[in-house]
Design a protein around this motif. Structure first.
Motif, PDB file in Angstrom:
ATOM      1  N   GLY A 249       7.201   3.388  -7.364  1.00  0.00           N
ATOM      2  CA  GLY A 249       6.197   2.363  -7.085  1.00  0.00           C
ATOM      3  C   GLY A 249       5.271   2.673  -5.932  1.00  0.00           C
ATOM      4  N   SER A 250       5.362   3.874  -5.347  1.00  0.00           N
ATOM      5  CA  SER A 250       4.492   4.254  -4.233  1.00  0.00           C
ATOM      6  C   SER A 250       3.193   4.857  -4.765  1.00  0.00           C
ATOM      7  CB  SER A 250       5.188   5.268  -3.329  1.00  0.00           C
ATOM      8  OG  SER A 250       6.340   4.708  -2.734  1.00  0.00           O
ATOM      9  N   TRP A 251       2.080   4.481  -4.124  1.00  0.00           N
ATOM     10  CA  TRP A 251       0.756   4.940  -4.541  1.00  0.00           C
ATOM     11  C   TRP A 251       0.229   6.025  -3.614  1.00  0.00           C
ATOM     12  CZ3 TRP A 251      -1.991   3.851  -8.871  1.00  0.00           C
ATOM     13  CH2 TRP A 251      -1.569   2.751  -9.636  1.00  0.00           C
ATOM     14  N   PHE A 252      -0.527   6.965  -4.201  1.00  0.00           N
ATOM     15  CA  PHE A 252      -1.171   8.049  -3.459  1.00  0.00           C
ATOM     16  C   PHE A 252      -2.585   8.208  -4.015  1.00  0.00           C
ATOM     17  CE2 PHE A 252       3.327   8.644  -3.766  1.00  0.00           C
ATOM     18  CZ  PHE A 252       3.732   9.038  -2.490  1.00  0.00           C
ATOM     19  N   ILE A 253      -3.557   8.443  -3.138  1.00  0.00           N
ATOM     20  CA  ILE A 253      -4.940   8.652  -3.558  1.00  0.00           C
ATOM     21  C   ILE A 253      -5.397  10.026  -3.086  1.00  0.00           C
ATOM     22  CG2 ILE A 253      -7.340   7.950  -3.263  1.00  0.00           C
ATOM     23  CD1 ILE A 253      -6.472   5.082  -3.158  1.00  0.00           C
ATOM     24  N   TYR A 254      -5.886  10.824  -4.027  1.00  0.00           N
ATOM     25  CA  TYR A 254      -6.457  12.129  -3.736  1.00  0.00           C
ATOM     26  C   TYR A 254      -7.952  12.046  -3.995  1.00  0.00           C
ATOM     27  CZ  TYR A 254      -1.560  13.415  -4.258  1.00  0.00           C
ATOM     28  OH  TYR A 254      -0.192  13.473  -4.140  1.00  0.00           O
TER      29      TYR A 254
END
Length: 240
Positions: free
Chosen positions: A64-69
């Motif tokens: 459920g963790s979000w990452f933005i590249y």
């Protein structure tokens, strides 16, 4: 709608007009859930009012963790609005390569390879036709966009949809999806591992008031946000 997605997506985009708002134009995969619990989304915004155009990829892991590249700094890309809800916002080399009229590949450094094939449905054709006919004043109406969101969810089979609301960082947003296609084929590898077949999440994901669709959708359109105000809005820095 006789043109194919590639010919429309690759048209030159200009920054849309707007008074005191931050504005973007381009295309992207609004979101694609995978049965394994992974979730991917991408944005290709060649026209931006806050800097040069950029590409970004959003990833939610099964925990459920979000990452933005992003190809631009967090302060000039998606983390400007969503950073407080993600674990990490990282600048990366992103390539979007079209290989056919309805097929393209997204690559992020050596970490992600994502192949997509687009299609059409009766609902996406109807909504695209509506989008082409709607005057600009209606696209600026929160009431109209709220009604469109309520209708789009069941019509497209994507779960809840909101085209206006508040981002995690506190800015109000307005999404104008002018043209839509379904994602009919999707295969992604992360760190060389296949994430498996597409499929809805057990609980629909959202970031602030922005709900991520429960099936893959490709969109051409514009996005609008309140201008950043350090006294009212959180910074682009992620929570992690």
């Amino acid at each position: 709608m006789t043109d194919n997605p590639r010919s429309i997506a690759e048209q030159t985009r200009a920054v849309p007009p707007g008074d005191g708002q931050e504005r973007f134009a381009g295309y992207g995969v609004m979101g694609e859930p995978f049965a394994s619990g992974h979730y991917l989304a991408m944005r290709h915004f060649p026209a931006s009012s806050v800097g040069s155009g950029y590409d970004s990829v959003w990833h939610r892991d099964p925990a459920g963790s979000w990452f933005i590249y992003s190809s631009s700094s967090p302060e000039a890309s998606c983390a400007r609005y969503f950073g407080s809800a993600v674990e990490e916002a990282r600048t990366a080399e992103i390539a979007v390569t079209w290989s056919g009229p309805s097929t393209f590949t997204v690559r992020v450094d050596k970490w992600l390879v994502w192949d997509l094939e687009l299609g059409r449905s009766a609902a996406t054709v109807a909504m695209t036709t509506l989008g082409e006919l709607m005057p600009g004043a209606l696209w600026r109406s929160n009431a109209v966009l709220s009604a469109m969101g309520r209708a789009a969810g069941p019509a497209l089979g994507v779960g809840r949809v909101r085209l206006t609301g508040t981002t995690p960082n506190g800015q109000r947003f307005r999404a104008n999806p002018r043209m839509l296609w379904t994602v009919d084929g999707s295969r992604a590898t992360i760190d060389g591992v296949d994430v498996g077949p597409a499929g809805p999440l057990s609980v629909q994901a959202r970031l602030g008031d922005f709900w991520l669709p429960q099936r893959g959708m490709f969109v051409v359109g514009e996005s609008y946000f309140d201008a950043y105000d350090a006294t009212r809005h959180q910074s682009a820095s992620p929570r992690g």
